[in-house]
Design a protein around this motif. Structure first.
Motif, PDB file in Angstrom:
ATOM      1  N   SER A 259       1.084  -0.615  -0.518  1.00 20.75           N
ATOM      2  CA  SER A 259      -0.078   0.056   0.073  1.00 20.75           C
ATOM      3  C   SER A 259       0.543   1.474  -0.217  1.00 20.75           C
ATOM      4  CB  SER A 259      -0.828  -0.368   0.621  1.00 20.75           C
ATOM      5  OG  SER A 259      -0.557  -0.339   2.568  1.00 20.75           O
ATOM      6  N   TYR A 260       2.419   1.319   0.866  1.00 21.72           N
ATOM      7  CA  TYR A 260       2.957   2.951   0.454  1.00 21.72           C
ATOM      8  C   TYR A 260       3.349   2.982  -1.098  1.00 21.72           C
ATOM      9  CZ  TYR A 260       3.443   2.375   5.670  1.00 21.72           C
ATOM     10  OH  TYR A 260       3.376   2.598   6.531  1.00 21.72           O
ATOM     11  N   LEU A 261       3.273   1.600  -1.709  1.00 19.59           N
ATOM     12  CA  LEU A 261       3.459   2.628  -3.586  1.00 19.59           C
ATOM     13  C   LEU A 261       2.657   3.902  -3.678  1.00 19.59           C
ATOM     14  CD1 LEU A 261       4.207  -0.884  -5.493  1.00 19.59           C
ATOM     15  CD2 LEU A 261       6.034   0.665  -4.641  1.00 19.59           C
ATOM     16  N   SER A 262       1.564   4.147  -2.758  1.00 16.30           N
ATOM     17  CA  SER A 262       0.618   4.763  -3.066  1.00 16.30           C
ATOM     18  C   SER A 262       1.083   6.280  -2.594  1.00 16.30           C
ATOM     19  CB  SER A 262      -0.903   4.444  -2.776  1.00 16.30           C
ATOM     20  OG  SER A 262      -0.560   4.523  -1.179  1.00 16.30           O
ATOM     21  N   GLY A 297      -5.566   1.366  -1.145  1.00 12.87           N
ATOM     22  CA  GLY A 297      -7.132  -0.179  -0.998  1.00 12.87           C
ATOM     23  C   GLY A 297      -6.726  -1.107  -1.859  1.00 12.87           C
ATOM     24  N   PHE A 298      -6.626  -0.566  -3.054  1.00 16.84           N
ATOM     25  CA  PHE A 298      -6.228  -1.994  -3.568  1.00 16.84           C
ATOM     26  C   PHE A 298      -5.431  -2.767  -3.769  1.00 16.84           C
ATOM     27  CE2 PHE A 298      -5.378  -3.969  -7.634  1.00 16.84           C
ATOM     28  CZ  PHE A 298      -5.765  -4.670  -8.401  1.00 16.84           C
ATOM     29  N   LEU A 299      -3.747  -2.312  -3.284  1.00 19.91           N
ATOM     30  CA  LEU A 299      -2.672  -2.391  -3.177  1.00 19.91           C
ATOM     31  C   LEU A 299      -2.780  -3.076  -2.044  1.00 19.91           C
ATOM     32  CD1 LEU A 299      -0.167   0.376  -4.317  1.00 19.91           C
ATOM     33  CD2 LEU A 299      -0.159  -1.886  -5.464  1.00 19.91           C
ATOM     34  N   LEU A 300      -3.348  -2.717  -0.715  1.00 18.71           N
ATOM     35  CA  LEU A 300      -4.474  -3.580   0.016  1.00 18.71           C
ATOM     36  C   LEU A 300      -3.930  -4.614   0.320  1.00 18.71           C
ATOM     37  CD1 LEU A 300      -3.639  -3.087   3.683  1.00 18.71           C
ATOM     38  CD2 LEU A 300      -5.736  -1.950   3.945  1.00 18.71           C
ATOM     39  N   ALA A 301      -5.646  -4.460  -0.124  1.00 17.64           N
ATOM     40  CA  ALA A 301      -5.870  -6.023  -0.529  1.00 17.64           C
ATOM     41  C   ALA A 301      -5.096  -6.681  -1.214  1.00 17.64           C
ATOM     42  CB  ALA A 301      -7.495  -6.025  -1.401  1.00 17.64           C
ATOM     43  N   ILE A 302      -4.599  -6.964  -2.367  1.00 14.19           N
ATOM     44  CA  ILE A 302      -3.842  -7.345  -3.699  1.00 14.19           C
ATOM     45  C   ILE A 302      -2.851  -8.399  -2.372  1.00 14.19           C
ATOM     46  CG2 ILE A 302      -1.509  -7.659  -4.993  1.00 14.19           C
ATOM     47  CD1 ILE A 302      -4.339  -7.036  -6.022  1.00 14.19           C
TER      48      ILE A 302
END
Length: 310
Positions: A259-262, A297-302
């Motif tokens: 999620s830190y990529l965001s 949110g998307f990266l957290l879910a991934i």
């Protein structure tokens, strides 16, 4: 009425056909519906097998409710004189595109109707208590800009949108898959509540001057531009630091740090508001705020889904 007669004097837009209806739904805000459903379902996979039809029904219903809320916003902002031909934003189907106000209102209710039918299916498979919660969410969507005292005119707009769209949608998406609600799901919802609320805050920062003239009392109006931007930045910081808290849940995994990529989007959002005074100058910052929620949110879910494989 005055707000109806204004249609006759509007300046037409170059947008036609699909573009008009797509902009009417305000697509940059739809991530506020997509991300919570996706994350809530990803959390549930740790405890049960995925029920795909329920997931799809929940996703479509949430998107329809969000789109309908945007249409109510379009209708009531026009009715109260907030939207004009010179208004900045992707809304304005009524003032710039010649769409009849009643058409917008009827379409919003139609979307609510379809969402209600999907809700009946979801309740039949899971629990009828979900129906009550869903109706409350729909009521909040309508009352956000409708009713005698719209939520959008108060300092509680960010809290309402964040909790109901960011929190409750996660809880429902999790519950309909598992049959229970865990503290882990509640903890994972916290940063999404902040980020969905931040989308609303970004909108209110951009529209602060016009909203003040219209009698609104949003947080951005009450604390001013600079402090509102600081509040936005603080929301981002807390959301990213909260990932460390999630490492202490039963779904802990270092993959959550995807999620830190965001983070670059969050920086772009905050910097895009600093020193700006014109609404058109703040449009990129608004877009970056919505993208922060989407990517986070998307990266957290991934990250969760990857952790299930190892």
């Amino acid at each position: 009425m005055d707000w109806e007669r204004r249609i006759m004097n509007q300046t037409p837009s170059a947008d036609t056909g699909f573009q008009i209806w797509w902009q009417l739904m305000r697509p940059h805000t739809l991530t506020a519906a997509f991300v919570p459903v996706f994350l809530g379902t990803a959390l549930a996979i740790a405890y049960t097998d995925l029920h795909v039809p329920l997931f799809l029904a929940m996703m479509i219903a949430s998107l329809l409710i969000q789109a309908a809320t945007n249409m109510f916003n379009e209708y009531f902002d026009f009715k109260r004189g907030l939207d004009t031909e010179k208004s900045i934003g992707i809304g304005g189907a009524i003032v710039r595109n010649g769409v009849k106000p009643k058409t917008v209102l009827h379409m919003a209710f139609a979307f609510f109707g379809i969402a209600l039918l999907l809700g009946i299916y979801i309740c039949a498979i899971s629990s009828w208590w979900i129906g009550l919660i869903g109706v409350i969410c729909m009521a909040v969507g309508y009352l956000y800009t409708g009713g005698p005292l719209p939520i959008a005119y108060t300092p509680f707009g960010e809290a309402a949108s964040g909790f109901f769209m960011g929190g409750v949608i996660i809880y429902i998406s999790f519950f309909i898959q598992t049959g229970f609600l865990s503290m882990t799901a509640v903890l994972f919802s916290f940063p999404i509540i902040l980020l969905v609320g931040s989308i609303n805050l970004a909108n209110n920062i951009r529209d602060r001057i016009g909203d003040k003239e219209a009698g609104r009392k949003t947080i951005a109006i009450l604390i001013g531009h600079d402090r509102a931007v600081m509040l936005l930045a603080a929301s981002f910081v807390i959301a990213f630091l909260w990932v460390i808290v999630l490492l202490f849940t039963d779904l802990r995994s270092f993959w959550l740090f995807l999620s830190y990529l965001s983070i670059p989007k969050a920086f772009k959002a905050v910097n895009g508001f600093k020193g700006k005074s014109l609404p058109v100058q703040m449009m990129p910052a608004m877009k970056a705020t919505a993208q922060t929620n989407t990517f986070y949110g998307f990266l957290l879910a991934i990250g969760l889904c990857i952790s299930y494989l190892f």
